[in-house]
Enzyme design. Structure first.
Site, short mmCIF file in Angstrom:
data_model
loop_
_atom_site.label_atom_id
_atom_site.label_comp_id
_atom_site.label_asym_id
_atom_site.label_seq_id
_atom_site.Cartn_x
_atom_site.Cartn_y
_atom_site.Cartn_z
N SER A 260 0.68 -1.37 0.01
CA SER A 260 0.05 0.09 -0.02
C SER A 260 0.91 1.28 0.08
O SER A 260 1.84 1.31 -0.80
CB SER A 260 -0.84 -0.07 1.02
OG SER A 260 -2.07 0.84 1.03
N ASP A 379 -8.67 -4.85 -6.19
CA ASP A 379 -8.30 -4.21 -5.27
C ASP A 379 -9.25 -2.78 -5.08
O ASP A 379 -9.32 -2.00 -5.88
CB ASP A 379 -6.74 -3.72 -5.42
CG ASP A 379 -6.24 -2.83 -4.23
OD1 ASP A 379 -6.90 -2.55 -3.19
OD2 ASP A 379 -4.86 -2.68 -4.16
N HIS A 414 -6.72 -5.98 -1.89
CA HIS A 414 -5.66 -5.06 -1.42
C HIS A 414 -4.86 -5.93 -0.60
O HIS A 414 -3.50 -5.67 -0.69
CB HIS A 414 -6.29 -4.07 -0.69
CG HIS A 414 -5.14 -2.73 -0.55
ND1 HIS A 414 -4.63 -2.27 -1.47
CD2 HIS A 414 -4.70 -2.39 0.81
CE1 HIS A 414 -3.68 -1.42 -0.99
NE2 HIS A 414 -3.97 -1.32 0.23
#
Length: 468
Positions: A260, A379, A414
């Protein structure tokens, strides 16, 4: 046709009592275990259940329906589940399909806090194809489970050393493999959830890599406002050198991994000409600083937050390359016929170029190491595909395409983590100033497959680039 519940003589003096085994009973979280039921009637319906409590006391559970073979056995490494939490031949399905029990608190995500203790998973074998309430409350026909077993799931092998780091302003935890070293090493960076996340680093050390899990945001020991990023490249540089300077670490064999926002921080390290890590792994991240322009908090990006019908928030649009401030976008410089060209900086004004160069931009002309870029195509937390496209094109423009390898996984979300970890499609983000549940994406089975495949590819990538 399989016999119904209660119609079989499950126990008799001529047959041993049913047995449920799990081997090995103690294993690392990324290791497969073999789960088998024996001494059962042939061609009969059974349910295998798993349940465990998180460190916060929440119950997580999974169950699956099987039919025994003619020899009265069921083997999860061989046989197909026909219903329950998953279907098909999934040897570790009971682990990656664990989900909060009905009635649990909203927004739970399973994350290990104390890596020096295992998850303890209780397994049980029940007669018939039963419901979750039969599995986990012991209600229904019959006298409870036919057999039980317990497994321990660890992030640390014996001999791995855990060391708290609070040195020269650096906040982190170092994990060193067993033995004298020197070892190849990894700087481990997580995302905008903040804090200090240790479990991936502990697992890297268990696989022979020294690892520094580095906090850079949302930690009480980092000065400044709690909800803003108050550190810059000097902090990252100091942490990198701290890891290099350990006598147990081979200073020339250091890589970086980020998830991330940790991807952007990892690329910050990789593009410093004085650091030169050997490789970088990027998982579902951005090529720009979307945390909030000019030291603002992440809440300053709220114009790009998108809410579904349940009120859950997706941050995907925050990270679309065109929504990141131009001064914080990826920058590539390359030499062509002795002239310097800047590629690409769309919509950027020349007067802001010096600010762009001096602050949190990525100067990819300095990048010399290979990048493994991992993308979850479902995601909801990051525009992962678009960011992968952006950096791939930028590197191609700089004649560095050979440095870039992409792994892309349909159905994965994600939070691509170590294998056999259950996915949280949503989880609690914050309760202040109001409660927010975040959408991460990912469907259980394809996400689990992505985690298993990408983890093996990561370890291979690190072996190739750090061990030589």
């Amino acid at each position: 046709m399989f016999a119904g519940r209660g119609s079989l003589r499950w126990r008799s003096r001529y047959r041993p009592a049913p047995l449920l085994s799990a081997s090995p009973a103690r294993a690392l979280i990324d290791e497969q275990i073999s789960i088998q039921g024996r001494f059962l009637p042939p061609h009969s319906a059974v349910t295998v259940c798993a349940h465990m409590h998180s460190e916060d006391g929440d119950l997580w559970e999974a169950f699956s329906h099987y039919n025994t073979n003619e020899d009265g056995t069921v083997n999860l490494s061989r046989d197909h589940s026909v219903g329950g939490s998953y279907v098909g031949c999934e040897p570790m399905g009971l682990m990656w399909s664990l989900q909060p029990a009905p009635g649990a608190r909203e927004g739970l995500r399973l994350r290990k806090k104390n890596v020096e203790a295992p998850y303890v998973v209780n397994l049980s074998l029940l007669e018939g194809h039963v419901t979750p309430s039969d599995c986990f409350t012991g209600e229904g026909r019959g006298a409870g489970p036919l057999a039980v077993s317990t497994v321990e799931r660890w992030y640390m092998t014996p001999g791995v050393r855990r060391i708290d780091i609070r040195q020269n302003g650096i906040v982190g935890t170092m994990f060193l493999p067993s033995g004298p070293g020197p070892f190849p090493a990894v700087v481990d960076l997580w995302g905008m959830g903040g804090g200090l996340v240790e479990y991936r680093s502990a697992l890297f050390a268990s696989r022979g890599f020294a690892s520094l899990s580095l906090a850079y945001f949302g930690h009480k020991d980092i000065p400044g406002p709690f909800n803003t990023i108050n550190v810059g490249i000097d902090y990252l540089r100091s942490a990198y050198h701290l890891l290099q300077d350990r006598p147990e670490v081979c200073e020339e064999r250091v890589g970086v991994i980020g998830l991330s926002f940790g991807v952007f921080m990892s690329l910050q390290i990789a593009t410093q000409p004085d650091l030169k890590p050997k490789c970088v792994i990027c998982v579902n991240g951005s090529v720009g600083d979307y945390s909030g322009s000019m030291g603002q908090s992440f809440e300053s990006t709220s114009r790009y937050w998108r809410f579904d019908e349940q009120g859950y928030v997706s941050f995907r649009e925050v990270t679309l390359p065109n929504n990141i401030h131009p001064e914080n976008r990826v920058k590539v410089m390359c030499k062509i016929k002795s002239h310097t060209h800047v590629l690409p900086i769309p919509n950027i004004q020349l007067q802001s170029l010096q600010f762009y160069i001096d602050n949190m931009s990525l100067q990819l002309e300095n990048l010399t190491c290979p990048i493994l870029w991992i993308v979850g195509e479902d995601d909801f937390g990051c525009a992962s595909i678009e960011n992968a496209n952006e950096i791939e094109e930028a590197l191609r423009s700089a004649d560095k395409a050979q440095l870039f390898t992409r792994l892309s996984y349909p159905g994965a979300g994600h939070l691509i983590e170590p294998p056999y970890s259950p996915n949280a499609r949503t989880s609690l983000w914050t309760v202040k100033p109001k409660k927010l549940i975040t959408l991460w994406g990912g469907h259980l089975a394809p996400h689990a497959a992505a985690q298993e495949n990408s983890w093996n590819k990561m370890l291979h990538f690190l072996d190739c680039n750090l061990r030589g």
